[in-house]
Write a protein that holds these residues in place. Sequence first.
Motif, mmCIF file in Angstrom:
data_model
loop_
_atom_site.group_PDB
_atom_site.id
_atom_site.type_symbol
_atom_site.label_atom_id
_atom_site.label_comp_id
_atom_site.label_asym_id
_atom_site.label_seq_id
_atom_site.Cartn_x
_atom_site.Cartn_y
_atom_site.Cartn_z
ATOM 1 N N ASP A 110 -6.647 4.307 -12.712
ATOM 2 C CA ASP A 110 -6.676 5.710 -13.117
ATOM 3 C C ASP A 110 -5.502 6.468 -12.483
ATOM 4 O OD1 ASP A 110 -8.603 7.904 -14.341
ATOM 5 O OD2 ASP A 110 -7.811 8.692 -12.455
ATOM 6 N N LYS A 111 -4.896 7.360 -13.246
ATOM 7 C CA LYS A 111 -3.732 8.111 -12.786
ATOM 8 C C LYS A 111 -4.044 8.963 -11.554
ATOM 9 C CE LYS A 111 -1.431 8.372 -17.293
ATOM 10 N NZ LYS A 111 -0.914 9.275 -18.361
ATOM 11 N N GLY A 112 -5.312 9.326 -11.401
ATOM 12 C CA GLY A 112 -5.688 10.127 -10.241
ATOM 13 C C GLY A 112 -5.509 9.406 -8.914
ATOM 14 N N LEU A 113 -5.335 8.063 -8.966
ATOM 15 C CA LEU A 113 -5.161 7.276 -7.752
ATOM 16 C C LEU A 113 -3.705 7.207 -7.295
ATOM 17 C CD1 LEU A 113 -7.525 4.279 -8.614
ATOM 18 C CD2 LEU A 113 -7.933 6.028 -6.875
ATOM 19 N N LYS A 114 -2.780 7.695 -8.114
ATOM 20 C CA LYS A 114 -1.344 7.565 -7.825
ATOM 21 C C LYS A 114 -0.952 8.077 -6.432
ATOM 22 C CE LYS A 114 1.606 8.770 -10.948
ATOM 23 N NZ LYS A 114 2.281 9.516 -12.031
ATOM 24 N N PRO A 115 -1.403 9.265 -6.013
ATOM 25 C CA PRO A 115 -0.983 9.758 -4.691
ATOM 26 C C PRO A 115 -1.488 8.901 -3.533
ATOM 27 C CG PRO A 115 -1.910 11.519 -6.038
ATOM 28 C CD PRO A 115 -2.245 10.232 -6.713
ATOM 29 N N TYR A 116 -2.466 8.036 -3.817
ATOM 30 C CA TYR A 116 -3.108 7.264 -2.758
ATOM 31 C C TYR A 116 -2.748 5.775 -2.799
ATOM 32 C CZ TYR A 116 -5.651 11.602 -3.197
ATOM 33 O OH TYR A 116 -5.954 12.942 -3.304
ATOM 34 N N MET A 117 -1.888 5.392 -3.773
ATOM 35 C CA MET A 117 -1.519 3.983 -3.887
ATOM 36 C C MET A 117 -0.046 3.752 -4.214
ATOM 37 S SD MET A 117 -4.918 2.428 -5.801
ATOM 38 C CE MET A 117 -4.403 0.747 -5.526
ATOM 39 N N LEU A 118 0.674 4.796 -4.569
ATOM 40 C CA LEU A 118 2.085 4.644 -4.947
ATOM 41 C C LEU A 118 2.999 5.433 -4.017
ATOM 42 C CD1 LEU A 118 1.910 4.965 -8.847
ATOM 43 C CD2 LEU A 118 2.162 2.868 -7.516
ATOM 44 N N GLU A 119 4.162 4.849 -3.722
ATOM 45 C CA GLU A 119 5.211 5.502 -2.936
ATOM 46 C C GLU A 119 4.681 6.082 -1.628
ATOM 47 O OE1 GLU A 119 8.493 7.231 -5.745
ATOM 48 O OE2 GLU A 119 6.560 8.008 -6.473
ATOM 49 N N LEU A 120 3.883 5.306 -0.926
ATOM 50 C CA LEU A 120 3.300 5.757 0.336
ATOM 51 C C LEU A 120 4.316 5.634 1.471
ATOM 52 C CD1 LEU A 120 -0.216 4.087 -0.011
ATOM 53 C CD2 LEU A 120 0.424 6.437 -0.571
ATOM 54 N N LYS A 121 4.464 6.674 2.258
ATOM 55 C CA LYS A 121 5.417 6.695 3.367
ATOM 56 C C LYS A 121 4.722 6.671 4.727
ATOM 57 C CE LYS A 121 8.737 7.206 0.356
ATOM 58 N NZ LYS A 121 9.597 6.044 -0.003
ATOM 59 N N GLU A 122 3.515 7.202 4.794
ATOM 60 C CA GLU A 122 2.783 7.267 6.051
ATOM 61 C C GLU A 122 1.290 7.275 5.774
ATOM 62 O OE1 GLU A 122 4.283 10.884 7.676
ATOM 63 O OE2 GLU A 122 2.981 12.145 6.454
ATOM 64 N N MET A 123 0.521 7.054 6.825
ATOM 65 C CA MET A 123 -0.939 7.049 6.723
ATOM 66 C C MET A 123 -1.442 6.095 5.640
ATOM 67 S SD MET A 123 -1.997 9.257 9.041
ATOM 68 C CE MET A 123 -3.621 9.887 8.636
ATOM 69 N N TYR A 124 -1.010 4.853 5.702
ATOM 70 C CA TYR A 124 -1.479 3.867 4.736
ATOM 71 C C TYR A 124 -1.800 2.558 5.449
ATOM 72 C CZ TYR A 124 3.161 1.672 4.972
ATOM 73 O OH TYR A 124 4.303 1.046 5.410
ATOM 74 N N THR A 125 -2.521 1.677 4.773
ATOM 75 C CA THR A 125 -2.896 0.380 5.324
ATOM 76 C C THR A 125 -2.616 -0.711 4.292
ATOM 77 O OG1 THR A 125 -4.624 1.356 6.710
ATOM 78 C CG2 THR A 125 -4.821 -0.994 6.243
ATOM 79 N N SER A 126 -2.075 -1.830 4.751
ATOM 80 C CA SER A 126 -1.805 -2.971 3.871
ATOM 81 C C SER A 126 -2.470 -4.220 4.433
ATOM 82 C CB SER A 126 -0.296 -3.212 3.750
ATOM 83 O OG SER A 126 0.347 -2.128 3.139
ATOM 84 N N TYR A 127 -2.952 -5.073 3.547
ATOM 85 C CA TYR A 127 -3.559 -6.328 3.983
ATOM 86 C C TYR A 127 -3.555 -7.336 2.837
ATOM 87 C CZ TYR A 127 -7.635 -4.340 1.569
ATOM 88 O OH TYR A 127 -8.468 -3.774 0.637
ATOM 89 N N CYS A 232 -0.074 -1.343 9.376
ATOM 90 C CA CYS A 232 -0.941 -0.164 9.336
ATOM 91 C C CYS A 232 -0.128 0.982 9.906
ATOM 92 C CB CYS A 232 -2.200 -0.403 10.170
ATOM 93 S SG CYS A 232 -3.245 1.037 10.286
ATOM 94 N N THR A 233 0.372 1.867 9.069
ATOM 95 C CA THR A 233 1.246 2.940 9.502
ATOM 96 C C THR A 233 0.503 4.267 9.436
ATOM 97 O OG1 THR A 233 3.146 1.751 8.632
ATOM 98 C CG2 THR A 233 3.451 4.075 9.121
ATOM 99 N N THR A 234 0.571 5.031 10.509
ATOM 100 C CA THR A 234 -0.069 6.344 10.539
ATOM 101 C C THR A 234 0.858 7.322 11.229
ATOM 102 O OG1 THR A 234 -1.106 6.209 12.700
ATOM 103 C CG2 THR A 234 -2.274 5.139 10.905
ATOM 104 N N LEU A 235 0.447 8.557 11.281
ATOM 105 C CA LEU A 235 1.229 9.559 11.998
ATOM 106 C C LEU A 235 1.198 9.296 13.503
ATOM 107 C CD1 LEU A 235 0.089 12.793 10.140
ATOM 108 C CD2 LEU A 235 2.321 11.690 9.984
ATOM 109 N N GLU A 236 0.196 8.538 13.944
ATOM 110 C CA GLU A 236 0.035 8.306 15.377
ATOM 111 C C GLU A 236 0.801 7.081 15.855
ATOM 112 O OE1 GLU A 236 -4.083 8.918 16.830
ATOM 113 O OE2 GLU A 236 -4.533 9.136 14.724
ATOM 114 N N GLY A 237 1.161 6.190 14.975
ATOM 115 C CA GLY A 237 1.880 5.001 15.415
ATOM 116 C C GLY A 237 1.793 3.888 14.410
#
Length: 293
Positions: A110-127, A232-237
């Motif tokens: 769904d397009k509503g997920l774009k801000p939470y799955m595309l072009e992420l620069k910070e505050m994201y997790t990958s596995y 795992c990138t966040t604003l804290e480290g």
Amino acid sequence: MDKDYIVTKSNKLIVCNYDLSLQEQKIILTVASMVQPQDTEFKEYEFKIKEFIELLGIKDQSKYTELPKITKELKKKVFEIEEGTDLIQVSWLGGVRYKRKEGILLLSLDKGLKPYMLELKEMYTSYKLSNVLSLKSKYSIRIYEILKSNLFKKCIRIELEELKKMVGAKANYLKVYADFKNKVLLQAQKELNETTDIGFEFEEIKTGRKVTSIKFYIKTNKTKNKAIEEACTTLEGKYTNEEEKPYTELINRVKSIFEEGITDLEAKFILNTAKNDINIIKEKYDIVSQMKK
């Protein structure tokens, strides 16, 4: 498409409250693993139905005909994200198409997920996708994601009722804490420790006699954590797979229980004997403390 593909999600999406079945979660995460880091738009992702079913671990062949029912129900599922003072209602799947003659399934997010799955620069997790496909409980997947996104902290505390909402534990039989502990926490602990790249121990925080919060001690399963792409990138480290001090905080907590004073080695032995369960150590110590001499 394979199990080594990487799932990347915004931490804000990870901590949302939603309730998806085990198969529904695996479908969404499998599609999410197809999204490439350079993508600016979601695509229509193509799967061979037979391979898709195998990847999800569906062994019952009757599921081949039930898969359209699963995706149909999944399209109906809507969850909410808080953005400041705004409340956003988002669906999971944007489009579903079965090409029956070719044995092909086409899925889009769904397009509503774009801000939470595309072009992420910070505050994201990958596995790695393989970490969640190996899990057998829908609650284990949610706890895995929540803890993975907080791995750099090594220790987090979550209010019990909030945790239940986050993992979708709505069933009546889970209202009793003992059942929630057995069916959700201990099951997730066993599965994560045995099959994923992280594991955890937990401590029950009580208000009076009632458990009101859970404190998680998160660790890395180094033998299963070989994907250097994971982060795992966040604003804290930023978390990396460097060596961590095993159970240092747990050992200190054990030592704090004993008024007589014990060494690190003694605390570690007690911790291992209790299978890292701080609550059992507290319980047994209280019993022994009440005994004469």
